[in-house]
Design a protein around this motif. Structure first.
Motif, PDB file in Angstrom:
ATOM      1  N   MET A 160      39.922  44.984  34.116  1.00  0.00           N
ATOM      2  CA  MET A 160      38.695  44.534  34.760  1.00  0.00           C
ATOM      3  C   MET A 160      39.027  43.380  35.716  1.00  0.00           C
ATOM      4  SD  MET A 160      35.278  43.061  32.872  1.00  0.00           S
ATOM      5  CE  MET A 160      35.262  44.436  31.739  1.00  0.00           C
ATOM      6  N   ASN A 161      38.341  43.317  36.845  1.00  0.00           N
ATOM      7  CA  ASN A 161      38.477  42.176  37.756  1.00  0.00           C
ATOM      8  C   ASN A 161      37.504  41.087  37.308  1.00  0.00           C
ATOM      9  OD1 ASN A 161      40.417  43.347  39.435  1.00  0.00           O
ATOM     10  ND2 ASN A 161      38.836  44.457  40.566  1.00  0.00           N
ATOM     11  N   ILE A 162      38.028  39.884  37.039  1.00  0.00           N
ATOM     12  CA  ILE A 162      37.204  38.798  36.504  1.00  0.00           C
ATOM     13  C   ILE A 162      37.356  37.570  37.383  1.00  0.00           C
ATOM     14  CG2 ILE A 162      36.878  37.236  34.536  1.00  0.00           C
ATOM     15  CD1 ILE A 162      37.912  39.523  32.751  1.00  0.00           C
ATOM     16  N   ALA A 163      36.221  36.951  37.748  1.00  0.00           N
ATOM     17  CA  ALA A 163      36.257  35.692  38.498  1.00  0.00           C
ATOM     18  C   ALA A 163      35.992  34.549  37.529  1.00  0.00           C
ATOM     19  CB  ALA A 163      35.197  35.702  39.596  1.00  0.00           C
ATOM     20  N   VAL A 164      36.870  33.554  37.522  1.00  0.00           N
ATOM     21  CA  VAL A 164      36.687  32.354  36.702  1.00  0.00           C
ATOM     22  C   VAL A 164      36.394  31.200  37.645  1.00  0.00           C
ATOM     23  CG1 VAL A 164      37.799  30.715  35.143  1.00  0.00           C
ATOM     24  CG2 VAL A 164      38.193  33.169  34.850  1.00  0.00           C
ATOM     25  N   LEU A 165      35.209  30.598  37.489  1.00  0.00           N
ATOM     26  CA  LEU A 165      34.839  29.467  38.344  1.00  0.00           C
ATOM     27  C   LEU A 165      35.313  28.178  37.681  1.00  0.00           C
ATOM     28  CD1 LEU A 165      31.243  30.556  39.429  1.00  0.00           C
ATOM     29  CD2 LEU A 165      33.448  31.008  40.529  1.00  0.00           C
ATOM     30  N   GLY A 166      36.266  27.523  38.316  1.00  0.00           N
ATOM     31  CA  GLY A 166      36.794  26.272  37.791  1.00  0.00           C
ATOM     32  C   GLY A 166      38.114  26.479  37.084  1.00  0.00           C
ATOM     33  N   THR A 167      38.966  25.476  37.191  1.00  0.00           N
ATOM     34  CA  THR A 167      40.318  25.570  36.636  1.00  0.00           C
ATOM     35  C   THR A 167      40.578  24.495  35.592  1.00  0.00           C
ATOM     36  OG1 THR A 167      41.101  24.248  38.489  1.00  0.00           O
ATOM     37  CG2 THR A 167      41.272  26.643  38.715  1.00  0.00           C
ATOM     38  N   GLY A 168      39.514  24.058  34.920  1.00  0.00           N
ATOM     39  CA  GLY A 168      39.665  23.052  33.868  1.00  0.00           C
ATOM     40  C   GLY A 168      40.159  23.670  32.577  1.00  0.00           C
ATOM     41  N   LYS A 169      39.935  22.956  31.464  1.00  0.00           N
ATOM     42  CA  LYS A 169      40.477  23.404  30.177  1.00  0.00           C
ATOM     43  C   LYS A 169      39.941  24.782  29.792  1.00  0.00           C
ATOM     44  CE  LYS A 169      39.314  19.500  28.063  1.00  0.00           C
ATOM     45  NZ  LYS A 169      39.106  18.539  29.152  1.00  0.00           N
ATOM     46  N   VAL A 170      38.621  24.957  29.887  1.00  0.00           N
ATOM     47  CA  VAL A 170      38.023  26.240  29.490  1.00  0.00           C
ATOM     48  C   VAL A 170      38.437  27.348  30.449  1.00  0.00           C
ATOM     49  CG1 VAL A 170      35.867  27.503  29.214  1.00  0.00           C
ATOM     50  CG2 VAL A 170      36.068  25.171  28.327  1.00  0.00           C
ATOM     51  N   GLY A 171      38.287  27.110  31.748  1.00  0.00           N
ATOM     52  CA  GLY A 171      38.598  28.152  32.722  1.00  0.00           C
ATOM     53  C   GLY A 171      40.043  28.612  32.646  1.00  0.00           C
ATOM     54  N   SER A 172      40.965  27.664  32.561  1.00  0.00           N
ATOM     55  CA  SER A 172      42.384  28.046  32.544  1.00  0.00           C
ATOM     56  C   SER A 172      42.776  28.686  31.218  1.00  0.00           C
ATOM     57  CB  SER A 172      43.269  26.831  32.847  1.00  0.00           C
ATOM     58  OG  SER A 172      43.070  25.822  31.886  1.00  0.00           O
ATOM     59  N   THR A 173      42.192  28.220  30.110  1.00  0.00           N
ATOM     60  CA  THR A 173      42.526  28.817  28.801  1.00  0.00           C
ATOM     61  C   THR A 173      42.050  30.267  28.738  1.00  0.00           C
ATOM     62  OG1 THR A 173      42.399  26.673  27.682  1.00  0.00           O
ATOM     63  CG2 THR A 173      42.140  28.638  26.301  1.00  0.00           C
ATOM     64  N   THR A 180      44.325  37.351  31.249  1.00  0.00           N
ATOM     65  CA  THR A 180      45.415  37.930  32.033  1.00  0.00           C
ATOM     66  C   THR A 180      46.418  38.633  31.127  1.00  0.00           C
ATOM     67  OG1 THR A 180      45.166  36.240  33.749  1.00  0.00           O
ATOM     68  CG2 THR A 180      47.271  37.406  33.665  1.00  0.00           C
ATOM     69  N   THR A 181      46.727  37.998  29.992  1.00  0.00           N
ATOM     70  CA  THR A 181      47.687  38.632  29.077  1.00  0.00           C
ATOM     71  C   THR A 181      47.117  39.910  28.466  1.00  0.00           C
ATOM     72  OG1 THR A 181      46.965  37.453  27.070  1.00  0.00           O
ATOM     73  CG2 THR A 181      48.624  36.368  28.473  1.00  0.00           C
ATOM     74  N   ARG A 182      45.797  40.053  28.501  1.00  0.00           N
ATOM     75  CA  ARG A 182      45.152  41.270  27.977  1.00  0.00           C
ATOM     76  C   ARG A 182      44.979  42.342  29.056  1.00  0.00           C
ATOM     77  NH1 ARG A 182      45.385  41.276  22.436  1.00  0.00           N
ATOM     78  NH2 ARG A 182      45.045  39.142  21.746  1.00  0.00           N
ATOM     79  N   GLY A 183      45.574  42.126  30.227  1.00  0.00           N
ATOM     80  CA  GLY A 183      45.570  43.152  31.252  1.00  0.00           C
ATOM     81  C   GLY A 183      44.480  43.017  32.297  1.00  0.00           C
ATOM     82  N   HIS A 184      43.659  41.982  32.200  1.00  0.00           N
ATOM     83  CA  HIS A 184      42.610  41.797  33.195  1.00  0.00           C
ATOM     84  C   HIS A 184      43.177  41.050  34.411  1.00  0.00           C
ATOM     85  CE1 HIS A 184      39.578  43.201  30.385  1.00  0.00           C
ATOM     86  NE2 HIS A 184      40.099  42.391  29.463  1.00  0.00           N
ATOM     87  N   ARG A 185      42.534  41.299  35.577  1.00  0.00           N
ATOM     88  CA  ARG A 185      42.952  40.620  36.803  1.00  0.00           C
ATOM     89  C   ARG A 185      41.994  39.455  37.028  1.00  0.00           C
ATOM     90  NH1 ARG A 185      41.904  41.547  42.351  1.00  0.00           N
ATOM     91  NH2 ARG A 185      43.625  40.863  43.675  1.00  0.00           N
ATOM     92  N   VAL A 186      42.510  38.231  36.999  1.00  0.00           N
ATOM     93  CA  VAL A 186      41.670  37.040  37.057  1.00  0.00           C
ATOM     94  C   VAL A 186      41.850  36.331  38.398  1.00  0.00           C
ATOM     95  CG1 VAL A 186      41.235  34.775  36.039  1.00  0.00           C
ATOM     96  CG2 VAL A 186      41.718  36.741  34.561  1.00  0.00           C
ATOM     97  N   LEU A 187      40.721  36.060  39.060  1.00  0.00           N
ATOM     98  CA  LEU A 187      40.723  35.289  40.307  1.00  0.00           C
ATOM     99  C   LEU A 187      39.966  33.986  40.038  1.00  0.00           C
ATOM    100  CD1 LEU A 187      41.315  35.259  43.414  1.00  0.00           C
ATOM    101  CD2 LEU A 187      39.004  36.174  43.709  1.00  0.00           C
ATOM    102  N   TYR A 188      40.593  32.842  40.305  1.00  0.00           N
ATOM    103  CA  TYR A 188      39.954  31.543  40.063  1.00  0.00           C
ATOM    104  C   TYR A 188      39.214  31.054  41.302  1.00  0.00           C
ATOM    105  CZ  TYR A 188      42.926  31.279  35.926  1.00  0.00           C
ATOM    106  OH  TYR A 188      43.537  31.536  34.727  1.00  0.00           O
ATOM    107  N   GLY A 189      38.048  30.459  41.086  1.00  0.00           N
ATOM    108  CA  GLY A 189      37.306  29.816  42.166  1.00  0.00           C
ATOM    109  C   GLY A 189      37.510  28.316  42.108  1.00  0.00           C
ATOM    110  N   SER A 190      37.606  27.673  43.293  1.00  0.00           N
ATOM    111  CA  SER A 190      37.797  26.226  43.310  1.00  0.00           C
ATOM    112  C   SER A 190      36.458  25.518  43.475  1.00  0.00           C
ATOM    113  CB  SER A 190      38.747  25.830  44.442  1.00  0.00           C
ATOM    114  OG  SER A 190      38.198  26.218  45.683  1.00  0.00           O
TER     115      SER A 190
END
Ligand SMILES: NC(=O)c1ccc[n+]([C@@H]2O[C@H](COP(=O)([O-])OP(=O)(O)OC[C@H]3O[C@@H](n4cnc5c(N)ncnc54)[C@H](OP(=O)(O)O)[C@@H]3O)[C@@H](O)[C@H]2O)c1
Length: 148
Positions: free
Chosen positions: A1-14, A20-30
């Protein structure tokens, strides 16, 4: 699945790293400094309700907000019967999120669908209990669990 994560703090990065390790494609928003200011803050409504109102065509689902970020991706490290709550108006969106919770390690038996997005306000209000417990224990590696 393509997933957008808004923010790169503790929750977003964790969460992004685990998904990602589960096969999803993650794009981070700044960060966008004007984004939060556009949210509609009415009397007493929770954050998720305000986000849903501000973006009515977006199917908002709230979850994972009653625990420390480490527990989000390692639920059974805290207690044997961990609980995670899910709130949202759209059943299909909640099914997708529930699947992602499974990818993060949450057993079906530990997932409680509270109902519509308005129920997210209840879990948001559990924040004061959560932080008081962190202070009392001096440790954030625990989970609020429904036992019955
Ligand atoms: N830490 C936990 O264990 C935990 C548990 C449950 C719930 N939460 C909730 O999860 C959220 C994030 O917590 P965190 O611990 O990850 O915090 P954090 O490490 O301090 O990270 C803050 C995050 O918020 C983003 N942010 C800050 N100001 C912003 C703005 N003006 N517009 C858009 N994004 C902004 C940052 O994005 P950038 O990457 O662009 O800087 C960053 O991703 C909070 O609402 C917190 O209450 C945290």
């Amino acid at each position: 699945m393509n997933i957008a994560v808004l923010g790169t703090g503790k929750v977003g990065s964790t969460l992004g790293t685990r998904l990602t390790t589960r096969g999803h494609r993650v794009l981070y928003g700044s960060r966008t400094p004007t984004g939060a200011d556009r949210l509609d803050h009415r009397s007493g409504d929770g954050v998720a309700v305000r986000v849903q109102r501000r973006f009515p065509r977006t199917r908002v689902v709230k979850t994972l907000n009653t625990m420390n970020f480490a527990i989000m991706v390692d639920p059974l490290a805290s207690v044997p019967a961990a609980t995670v709550f899910v709130s949202g108006d759209d059943a299909a969106a909640k099914t997708v999120v529930t699947g992602l919770l499974g990818d993060l390690g949450w057993p079906d038996s530990g997932i409680i669908d509270l109902g519509g997005i308005h129920t997210a306000t209840a879990t948001e209000q559990a924040g004061s209990l959560y932080f008081a417990t962190v202070r009392a224990l001096g440790d954030a590696r625990f989970n609020l669990t429904v036992s019955r």
